[in-house]
Design a protein around this motif. Structure first.
Motif, PDB file in Angstrom:
ATOM      1  N   ARG A 125      14.162   8.448   0.993  1.00  0.00           N
ATOM      2  CA  ARG A 125      14.870   9.526   1.674  1.00  0.00           C
ATOM      3  C   ARG A 125      14.658  10.813   0.891  1.00  0.00           C
ATOM      4  O   ARG A 125      14.432  10.788  -0.316  1.00  0.00           O
ATOM      5  CB  ARG A 125      16.369   9.192   1.770  1.00  0.00           C
ATOM      6  N   TRP A 126      14.758  11.937   1.567  1.00  0.00           N
ATOM      7  CA  TRP A 126      14.545  13.211   0.868  1.00  0.00           C
ATOM      8  C   TRP A 126      15.450  13.317  -0.340  1.00  0.00           C
ATOM      9  O   TRP A 126      15.023  13.701  -1.415  1.00  0.00           O
ATOM     10  CB  TRP A 126      14.805  14.369   1.837  1.00  0.00           C
ATOM     11  N   GLY A 127      16.728  13.002  -0.150  1.00  0.00           N
ATOM     12  CA  GLY A 127      17.659  13.070  -1.270  1.00  0.00           C
ATOM     13  C   GLY A 127      17.724  11.767  -2.028  1.00  0.00           C
ATOM     14  O   GLY A 127      18.767  11.112  -2.069  1.00  0.00           O
TER      15      GLY A 127
ATOM     16  N   SER B 142       6.968  20.442  -2.134  1.00  0.00           N
ATOM     17  CA  SER B 142       8.207  20.202  -1.398  1.00  0.00           C
ATOM     18  C   SER B 142       9.001  19.094  -2.077  1.00  0.00           C
ATOM     19  O   SER B 142       8.578  18.547  -3.104  1.00  0.00           O
ATOM     20  CB  SER B 142       7.882  19.805   0.043  1.00  0.00           C
ATOM     21  N   ASP B 143      10.124  18.723  -1.485  1.00  0.00           N
ATOM     22  CA  ASP B 143      10.967  17.677  -2.059  1.00  0.00           C
ATOM     23  C   ASP B 143      10.237  16.338  -2.144  1.00  0.00           C
ATOM     24  O   ASP B 143      10.525  15.520  -3.015  1.00  0.00           O
ATOM     25  CB  ASP B 143      12.240  17.505  -1.235  1.00  0.00           C
ATOM     26  N   SER B 144       9.301  16.095  -1.242  1.00  0.00           N
ATOM     27  CA  SER B 144       8.548  14.841  -1.277  1.00  0.00           C
ATOM     28  C   SER B 144       7.267  14.961  -2.093  1.00  0.00           C
ATOM     29  O   SER B 144       6.522  13.987  -2.220  1.00  0.00           O
ATOM     30  CB  SER B 144       8.201  14.393   0.149  1.00  0.00           C
ATOM     31  N   GLY B 145       6.998  16.148  -2.641  1.00  0.00           N
ATOM     32  CA  GLY B 145       5.835  16.332  -3.501  1.00  0.00           C
ATOM     33  C   GLY B 145       4.605  16.867  -2.803  1.00  0.00           C
ATOM     34  O   GLY B 145       3.557  17.043  -3.437  1.00  0.00           O
ATOM     35  N   GLY B 146       4.660  17.129  -1.501  1.00  0.00           N
ATOM     36  CA  GLY B 146       3.493  17.616  -0.770  1.00  0.00           C
ATOM     37  C   GLY B 146       3.280  19.110  -0.952  1.00  0.00           C
ATOM     38  O   GLY B 146       4.221  19.871  -1.196  1.00  0.00           O
TER      39      GLY B 146
ATOM     40  N   VAL C 255       0.870  -1.175   0.000  1.00  0.00           N
ATOM     41  CA  VAL C 255       0.000   0.000   0.000  1.00  0.00           C
ATOM     42  C   VAL C 255       0.908   1.226   0.000  1.00  0.00           C
ATOM     43  O   VAL C 255       1.757   1.369   0.891  1.00  0.00           O
ATOM     44  CB  VAL C 255      -0.918   0.018   1.231  1.00  0.00           C
ATOM     45  N   PRO C 256       0.790   2.122  -0.964  1.00  0.00           N
ATOM     46  CA  PRO C 256       1.654   3.308  -0.992  1.00  0.00           C
ATOM     47  C   PRO C 256       1.193   4.376  -0.011  1.00  0.00           C
ATOM     48  O   PRO C 256      -0.001   4.529   0.249  1.00  0.00           O
ATOM     49  CB  PRO C 256       1.520   3.792  -2.439  1.00  0.00           C
ATOM     50  N   HIS C 257       2.148   5.110   0.552  1.00  0.00           N
ATOM     51  CA  HIS C 257       1.874   6.291   1.376  1.00  0.00           C
ATOM     52  C   HIS C 257       2.094   7.513   0.495  1.00  0.00           C
ATOM     53  O   HIS C 257       3.248   7.850   0.180  1.00  0.00           O
ATOM     54  CB  HIS C 257       2.817   6.344   2.571  1.00  0.00           C
ATOM     55  N   PHE C 258       1.034   8.195   0.104  1.00  0.00           N
ATOM     56  CA  PHE C 258       1.146   9.367  -0.773  1.00  0.00           C
ATOM     57  C   PHE C 258       1.137  10.640   0.066  1.00  0.00           C
ATOM     58  O   PHE C 258       0.129  10.975   0.684  1.00  0.00           O
ATOM     59  CB  PHE C 258      -0.009   9.422  -1.774  1.00  0.00           C
ATOM     60  N   THR C 259       2.232  11.367   0.071  1.00  0.00           N
ATOM     61  CA  THR C 259       2.277  12.656   0.765  1.00  0.00           C
ATOM     62  C   THR C 259       1.424  13.667   0.005  1.00  0.00           C
ATOM     63  O   THR C 259       1.622  13.883  -1.188  1.00  0.00           O
ATOM     64  CB  THR C 259       3.724  13.166   0.859  1.00  0.00           C
ATOM     65  N   ILE C 260       0.474  14.297   0.709  1.00  0.00           N
ATOM     66  CA  ILE C 260      -0.406  15.282   0.080  1.00  0.00           C
ATOM     67  C   ILE C 260      -0.110  16.688   0.589  1.00  0.00           C
ATOM     68  O   ILE C 260       0.079  17.617  -0.195  1.00  0.00           O
ATOM     69  CB  ILE C 260      -1.888  14.939   0.326  1.00  0.00           C
ATOM     70  N   LEU C 261      -0.044  16.860   1.908  1.00  0.00           N
ATOM     71  CA  LEU C 261       0.215  18.167   2.507  1.00  0.00           C
ATOM     72  C   LEU C 261       1.491  18.103   3.340  1.00  0.00           C
ATOM     73  O   LEU C 261       1.800  17.072   3.931  1.00  0.00           O
ATOM     74  CB  LEU C 261      -0.947  18.602   3.404  1.00  0.00           C
ATOM     75  N   THR C 262       2.219  19.216   3.393  1.00  0.00           N
ATOM     76  CA  THR C 262       3.417  19.296   4.222  1.00  0.00           C
ATOM     77  C   THR C 262       3.296  20.440   5.212  1.00  0.00           C
ATOM     78  O   THR C 262       2.677  21.472   4.944  1.00  0.00           O
ATOM     79  CB  THR C 262       4.687  19.509   3.370  1.00  0.00           C
TER      80      THR C 262
ATOM     81  N   GLY D  53       5.235  21.335   9.471  1.00  0.00           N
ATOM     82  CA  GLY D  53       6.438  21.174  10.270  1.00  0.00           C
ATOM     83  C   GLY D  53       7.583  22.022   9.756  1.00  0.00           C
ATOM     84  O   GLY D  53       7.392  23.145   9.277  1.00  0.00           O
ATOM     85  N   ILE D  54       8.805  21.483   9.835  1.00  0.00           N
ATOM     86  CA  ILE D  54       9.980  22.242   9.400  1.00  0.00           C
ATOM     87  C   ILE D  54      10.058  22.387   7.893  1.00  0.00           C
ATOM     88  O   ILE D  54      10.886  23.142   7.380  1.00  0.00           O
ATOM     89  CB  ILE D  54      11.279  21.600   9.924  1.00  0.00           C
ATOM     90  N   LEU D  55       9.195  21.677   7.160  1.00  0.00           N
ATOM     91  CA  LEU D  55       9.222  21.746   5.701  1.00  0.00           C
ATOM     92  C   LEU D  55       8.398  22.895   5.147  1.00  0.00           C
ATOM     93  O   LEU D  55       8.383  23.120   3.940  1.00  0.00           O
ATOM     94  CB  LEU D  55       8.712  20.423   5.103  1.00  0.00           C
ATOM     95  N   SER D  56       7.702  23.595   6.015  1.00  0.00           N
ATOM     96  CA  SER D  56       6.813  24.644   5.546  1.00  0.00           C
ATOM     97  C   SER D  56       6.730  25.766   6.580  1.00  0.00           C
ATOM     98  O   SER D  56       6.971  25.559   7.770  1.00  0.00           O
ATOM     99  CB  SER D  56       5.410  24.070   5.294  1.00  0.00           C
ATOM    100  N   SER D  57       6.380  26.940   6.095  1.00  0.00           N
ATOM    101  CA  SER D  57       6.200  28.087   6.994  1.00  0.00           C
ATOM    102  C   SER D  57       4.742  28.260   7.400  1.00  0.00           C
ATOM    103  O   SER D  57       4.393  29.253   8.039  1.00  0.00           O
ATOM    104  CB  SER D  57       6.699  29.365   6.309  1.00  0.00           C
ATOM    105  N   ASN D  58       3.886  27.291   7.029  1.00  0.00           N
ATOM    106  CA  ASN D  58       2.478  27.421   7.398  1.00  0.00           C
ATOM    107  C   ASN D  58       2.293  27.081   8.879  1.00  0.00           C
ATOM    108  O   ASN D  58       3.247  26.842   9.613  1.00  0.00           O
ATOM    109  CB  ASN D  58       1.595  26.532   6.505  1.00  0.00           C
ATOM    110  N   GLY D  59       1.037  27.034   9.306  1.00  0.00           N
ATOM    111  CA  GLY D  59       0.755  26.808  10.722  1.00  0.00           C
ATOM    112  C   GLY D  59       0.632  25.354  11.115  1.00  0.00           C
ATOM    113  O   GLY D  59       0.251  25.068  12.257  1.00  0.00           O
TER     114      GLY D  59
END
Length: 594
Positions: A534-536, A369-373, A308-315, A317-323
């Protein structure tokens, strides 16, 4: 009048067909002398293709005797014509057999992708020509520079075997533009290549990647020292051992002893792992099986399950300046009927979310982001869960898609508590949460929303919090930073029952065998495994074969965008097609509970 038996009144001798002598392949149908005339026969090139083993196809001159040249207008009797036709047919059959033999041999000895099994003869031989050219470049470079290429078997007396294996390393770039390591291995079966994922931040217990630390180049992230270690130390010493590429465990043990450190810091985990993984690829070819089958054999897996794949949709934390305090909000298509169906569900939800963000906020908010979110400008954790729940409903996938949260709680751990406002430099310490209060948030999310998995819900050394939450819910409590693919920490997690699923990351371990051992340890203790990128990351698809070969039931590779992510998903689609009716999708049983 002419005699009906011949032009000159001489009766033509009757030829016994059984006495006809077949013409040898590559030879001349007639005898020749110094005055022979040479005629070129290019009939075998009518299709415009080039067959490397077709000896009669390389403009070989066909001899015609002086007698036949002078008397070429003389008519032949029917028996002679029959013999000539039989000889011609025999030559054609042998020619075609030579072509087929060349094709079958080359198909087994040239480096093709694992699932490209339907190449035409022309395409296969064109690929062979390119491969032979590549080998020539490697051999020439080997003669000119002992540091660039290393080949040969040190303990053999047969000089013909000295070009048996070639290992060459180079610096390439990962998906974030950071240098990383790639290795080519050439064996008698062809070329095998892999690039390892990299990271710009090291976890406390993971194997150490070797960097140049030269600020003047790549901000100190270059890997020329790791490349040199492969070309100068690892390659010649490994080749001297004369081990078969199918002996993965023995090769990895040798690499570990060659390094001599606990965290692989002398030669570099990126150097050691890259060699270890390329050996696995070559080992699969040696056994004549797809890579995922070779992996399942090493791990003792008998039933292949697609993850089952884990699809990143939203980011956030430290990956974003949002709340958003938590790092990733993920969709898991647990109700899909197949992996291809899971891809459809994930990609449709992702596309819907992108359009909704563009309409509600702005197109700038759809950059990923780097993971596509998407870094959507939401202000609270609850808003993100409501947003994704609505997206699932609007796309018609209620019951087929669930939500996973990657809290990355280590980022907000301060003074023994958790600061959900950690991105605010003026956050109030009085509002920091204890692990118990944070656990209540997770449990409420599981009850109110279709949340099925919590990843890294606590700091990686907050063992009691992990164990307590695991005992209070049937949902998946997934440790990634918790164990960092370190066998000692994996053992602690199983002993303390901290979580019920653990992530496996290739470049956190020093060798491929250590990843297999971590998987076996988890499986024997009733823990689920999740193969994680991994991110990279690089565009190599080894991770897809790993998830299928181990039959972990889950794979986390980011959003269904960006080629270094989608390439791995596409590889599993190919594997599913190859398995046909034998393919099984993990679905609701992604943790392997039954």
């Amino acid at each position: 009048m002419f005699d009906m038996d011949g032009v000159s009144g001489i009766r033509c001798q009757v030829i016994d067909n059984s006495s006809a002598v077949p013409v040898a392949v590559g030879g001349s149908p007639t005898s020749a002398n110094g005055s022979d005339v040479f005629l070129y026969d290019d009939s075998s090139m009518s299709d415009g293709s080039l067959y490397a083993s077709d000896q009669e196809n390389h403009s070989t001159p066909r001899r015609r005797s002086e007698y036949r040249r002078v008397h070429k207008r003389r008519s032949r009797c029917p028996q002679q014509q029959i013999q000539q036709r039989q000889a011609a047919n025999l030559r054609e059959r042998r020619r075609m057999q030579s072509i087929n033999d060349a094709f079958e041999g080359l198909r087994a000895h040239i480096p093709t992708l694992p699932y490209e099994k339907r190449l035409s003869k022309v395409d296969t031989l064109k690929l062979a020509i390119g491969y032979i050219s590549f080998l020539g470049e490697l051999v020439r470079a080997d003669r000119n520079s002992s540091d660039g290429l290393l080949s040969g078997v040190g303990n053999t007396q047969n000089k013909e075997e000295q070009k048996k294996i070639i290992i060459r390393a180079r610096q390439i770039f990962d998906s974030t533009g950071v240098p990383t390591v790639e290795v080519d291995m050439v064996t008698e079966l062809g070329l095998f290549r892999i690039g390892v994922p990299s990271t710009d931040s090291k976890k406390i217990a993971e194997a150490t990647q070797l960097r140049d630390n030269n600020p003047a180049q790549y901000f100190g992230m270059g890997v020329s020292s790791a490349i040199k270690n492969i070309n100068v130390i690892i390659a010649p010493e490994l080749i001297k051992q004369n081990l078969e590429v199918t002996m993965q465990k023995e090769i990895d043990q040798f690499l570990i002893s060659l390094d001599g450190t606990e965290n692989r810091s002398r030669l570099g985990a990126n150097a050691i792992l890259c060699v270890s993984l390329v050996v696995a690829k070559a080992g699969a070819a040696k056994k004549g099986v797809p890579l995922y089958r070779h992996i399942s054999d090493m791990a003792g897996v008998t039933t292949i399950i697609l993850p089952v794949p884990h699809f990143t949709i939203l980011t956030g934390g430290i990956l974003s300046s949002n709340g958003l305090p938590f790092q990733e909000y993920i969709i898991m298509p647990t109700g899909a009927s197949s992996f291809a169906d899971a891809m459809r569900i994930g990609s449709e939800i992702y596309r819907y979310v992108k359009n909704a963000i563009a309409n509600k906020f702005s197109v700038d908010c759809t950059y990923v982001s780097d993971s596509g979110g998407f870094s959507v400008p939401l202000q609270s954790h609850r808003d993100a869960l409501m947003f994704l729940t609505d997206a699932i409903k609007q796309c018609g996938y209620v019951g087929k898609a669930e939500i996973a949260i990657n809290a990355a709680a280590s980022d907000m751990f301060k003074d023994g508590a958790y600061d959900l406002e950690f991105k605010n430099p003026n956050s109030n310490p009085q509002e920091y949460m204890s692990s118990d209060k944070l656990a209540e948030i997770y449990l409420d999310n599981i009850k109110e929303f279709p949340v099925c998995s919590i990843e890294d819900g606590f700091q990686f050394d907050d063992w009691s919090a992990w164990s307590t939450l695991t005992s209070r819910t049937q949902a998946q409590i997934f440790g990634n930073d918790l164990t960092q693919t370190n066998l000692r920490r994996v053992g602690l997690a199983t002993e303390k029952k901290a979580g019920n699923a653990i992530g496996l990351r290739l470049n956190q371990a020093g060798t491929f065998t250590e990843v297999i051992e971590a998987f076996k340890l988890l499986k024997s203790n009733g823990f689920a495994s999740v193969v994680v990128d991994r991110w990279g990351d690089t565009e190599d698809v080894f991770l897809a074969d790993l998830a299928v070969g181990l039959s972990t039931g889950q794979m986390k590779c980011g959003a269904p965008v960006r080629s270094e992510r989608v390439g791995k998903y596409n590889q599993i689609i190919r594997i599913e097609e190859e398995l046909g009716a034998l393919s099984k999708y993990a679905g609701k049983n992604y943790r392997g509970l039954n």
